[in-house]
Design an enzyme around this catalytic site. Structure first.
Site, mmCIF file in Angstrom:
data_model
loop_
_atom_site.group_PDB
_atom_site.id
_atom_site.type_symbol
_atom_site.label_atom_id
_atom_site.label_comp_id
_atom_site.label_asym_id
_atom_site.label_seq_id
_atom_site.Cartn_x
_atom_site.Cartn_y
_atom_site.Cartn_z
ATOM 1 N N HIS A 165 0.814 -1.230 0.000
ATOM 2 C CA HIS A 165 0.000 0.000 0.000
ATOM 3 C C HIS A 165 0.847 1.279 0.000
ATOM 4 C CE1 HIS A 165 -3.607 -2.321 0.464
ATOM 5 N NE2 HIS A 165 -3.227 -2.833 1.625
ATOM 6 N N ASP A 201 -2.570 -10.524 -2.250
ATOM 7 C CA ASP A 201 -3.161 -10.043 -0.999
ATOM 8 C C ASP A 201 -4.635 -9.714 -1.267
ATOM 9 O OD1 ASP A 201 -2.069 -8.663 1.809
ATOM 10 O OD2 ASP A 201 -3.823 -7.628 0.987
ATOM 11 N N HIS A 203 -6.246 -7.244 -0.363
ATOM 12 C CA HIS A 203 -6.402 -5.810 -0.633
ATOM 13 C C HIS A 203 -5.623 -5.438 -1.893
ATOM 14 C CE1 HIS A 203 -6.694 -6.277 3.846
ATOM 15 N NE2 HIS A 203 -7.812 -5.601 3.609
ATOM 16 N N ASP A 290 -4.639 -12.988 3.687
ATOM 17 C CA ASP A 290 -5.889 -12.400 4.183
ATOM 18 C C ASP A 290 -7.061 -12.685 3.242
ATOM 19 O OD1 ASP A 290 -4.699 -10.690 2.348
ATOM 20 O OD2 ASP A 290 -4.588 -8.964 3.706
ATOM 21 N N TYR A 329 -4.109 -12.058 8.659
ATOM 22 C CA TYR A 329 -4.303 -11.569 10.033
ATOM 23 C C TYR A 329 -4.970 -12.563 10.968
ATOM 24 C CZ TYR A 329 -2.854 -7.597 7.409
ATOM 25 O OH TYR A 329 -2.117 -6.790 6.588
HETATM 26 N N1 Q9C Z 1 -9.677 -2.126 10.779
HETATM 27 C C1 Q9C Z 1 -2.409 -5.272 4.260
HETATM 28 O O1 Q9C Z 1 -3.046 -6.309 4.245
HETATM 29 N N2 Q9C Z 1 -8.003 -1.484 6.968
HETATM 30 N N3 Q9C Z 1 -2.946 -4.103 4.658
HETATM 31 C C2 Q9C Z 1 -8.447 -2.505 7.879
HETATM 32 C C3 Q9C Z 1 -10.001 -2.956 9.699
HETATM 33 C C4 Q9C Z 1 -6.589 -1.513 6.647
HETATM 34 C C5 Q9C Z 1 -4.322 -4.028 5.030
HETATM 35 C C6 Q9C Z 1 -9.813 -2.235 8.379
HETATM 36 C C7 Q9C Z 1 -6.206 -2.724 5.877
HETATM 37 C C8 Q9C Z 1 -4.750 -2.691 5.488
HETATM 38 C C9 Q9C Z 1 -0.963 -5.257 3.882
HETATM 39 ZN ZN ZN Z 2 -4.093 -7.201 2.811
#
Ligand code: Q9C
Ligand code: ZN
Length: 360
Positions: A165, A201, A203, A290, A329
């Site tokens: 990101h 990933d 995301h 994830d 996670y």
């Molecule tokens: N609190 C990676 O997987 N938003 N980054 C999460 C829940 C951020 C993920 C919402 C997600 C970032 C590297």
């Molecule tokens: Zn991610």
């Protein structure tokens, strides 16, 4: 297979993340690495090693040098102004609309102003150990890239914090420096040929996409949950295909929330077809687990049994693979899922899984 990791990652432990207006326990924790290392331990197929030093040059080849300087100094800076701060989080963020029609803003002088100039969210806090950990994650990625450039068919960089990101001049999404982009650019310069980034990933890797958006020599292909409803929200749509010389060298394959193994497998075939049709070169895999059904923040529903065949399909590209850790996670199963993925990539035939401490 070589597994590169650094103990400096453990020094990056943020006390909270601010999500939906509330401080909550962080998802991106060093226990993730402990889970992965436990799953790879006592198995001679995995050889753990420390990273080599590469210096700042490969970093500033993809990031604005002032971003690196900011990350290096941020913690000291807050101390100098005498502010007690548990973790550095922006409260005022440089939304482009604020400067619409007025050109660019200078970097502010105060610590509060500066963090909002570089950081785009409230979930990517800086603590004392953040910069050393982020630098070490880059060395981990570059060491994996060097091993592959020197002839290894596959290497795994256990990067933490993750990177995809983080963009040319901004950070967020638990990421500070873009490990995968830095490794990809290093490989382009080292091999003189093209490189593909396959981002798995859940995301979208907005930072990696941005860094290579106008480049024809780095193909960016990503499978991810639809940004219409999932972080990072503002990038990763199918309509984003690259620009300038890079037109056509970005492929986004967004999936609806709840998508499972079958939908994912179909999208993966499209992703691999695109890479297969490109000029051969190494593939940097941004590996997020994830996508797993039990992941607390990822909306996809891949089963544990899916990771090994997915990795086997990626390995069937028959290109050198630099596999770099991004997200994932659900700590109790993260190590097991990484292990399945890596064994699939290495072409190890299926086997009964070992028990995972704490998982069953
Ligand atoms: N609190 C990676 O997987 N938003 N980054 C999460 C829940 C951020 C993920 C919402 C997600 C970032 C590297
Ligand atoms: Zn991610």
């Amino acid at each position: 297979m070589q597994v590169i990791q650094s103990p400096l990652q453990a020094g990056h432990e943020v006390p909270f993340e601010v999500a939906r207006g509330r401080p909550i326990p962080p998802y991106e924790v060093s226990a993730r690495v402990a889970s992965i290392l436990a799953a790879l331990a006592d198995d001679e197929r995995f050889s753990l090693r420390a990273p080599d030093g590469f210096g700042p040059e490969p970093i500033v080849a993809v990031h604005e040098p002032r971003l690196l300087r900011y990350l290096e100094r941020a913690w000291k800076e807050w101390r100098q102004v005498g502010t007690t701060v548990e973790a550095i989080v922006p409260d005022t963020i440089l939304l482009p609309g604020l400067r619409d029609g007025m050109g660019t803003a200078p970097e502010p002088e105060s610590p509060s102003g500066r963090v909002g100039y570089w950081c785009f969210d409230t979930m990517t806090a800086i603590v004392e150990g953040t910069y050393p950990a982020a630098r070490a994650a880059v060395e981990v990625a570059l060491t994996a890239a060097r091993l592959v450039a020197d002839g290894e068919p596959l290497a795994y960089g256990l990067c933490r914090p993750p990177g995809h990101h983080a963009g040319r001049a901004m950070f967020g999404g638990y990421c500070y420096l873009n490990n995968a982009a830095i490794a990809a650019e290093w490989l382009v310069r080292r091999t003189g040929g093209p490189v593909a980034v396959l981002d798995l990933d859940v995301h979208h890797g907005n930072g990696t996409q941005q860094i290579f958006y106008e480049r024809e020599d780095v193909l960016y292909v990503s499978l991810h949950a639809d940004p219409a409803t999932t972080f990072p929200y503002f990038a990763g749509y199918a309509s984003e295909t690259g620009s300038g010389r890079g037109r056509g060298a970005t492929l986004n394959l967004p999936l609806p929330p709840g998508a499972g193994d079958e939908d994912y497998g179909l999208a993966l075939e499209q992703a691999l077809d695109r890479i297969d049709g490109s000029t051969p070169g190494p593939v940097v895999v941004s590996l997020g687990l994830d996508t797993y059904e039990e992941d607390p923040i990822g909306p996809l529903r891949l089963t544990a049994g899916a990771f090994r065949p997915i990795a086997a399909r990626v390995a069937a590209l028959d290109r050198p693979l630099v596999v770099l850790q991004e997200g994932g996670y659900h700590v109790p199963t993260l190590g097991r899922n990484v292990r399945s993925w890596l064994l699939g990539a290495a072409g190890v035939p299926d086997e009964p899984e070992r028990g995972i401490a704490g998982a069953d």
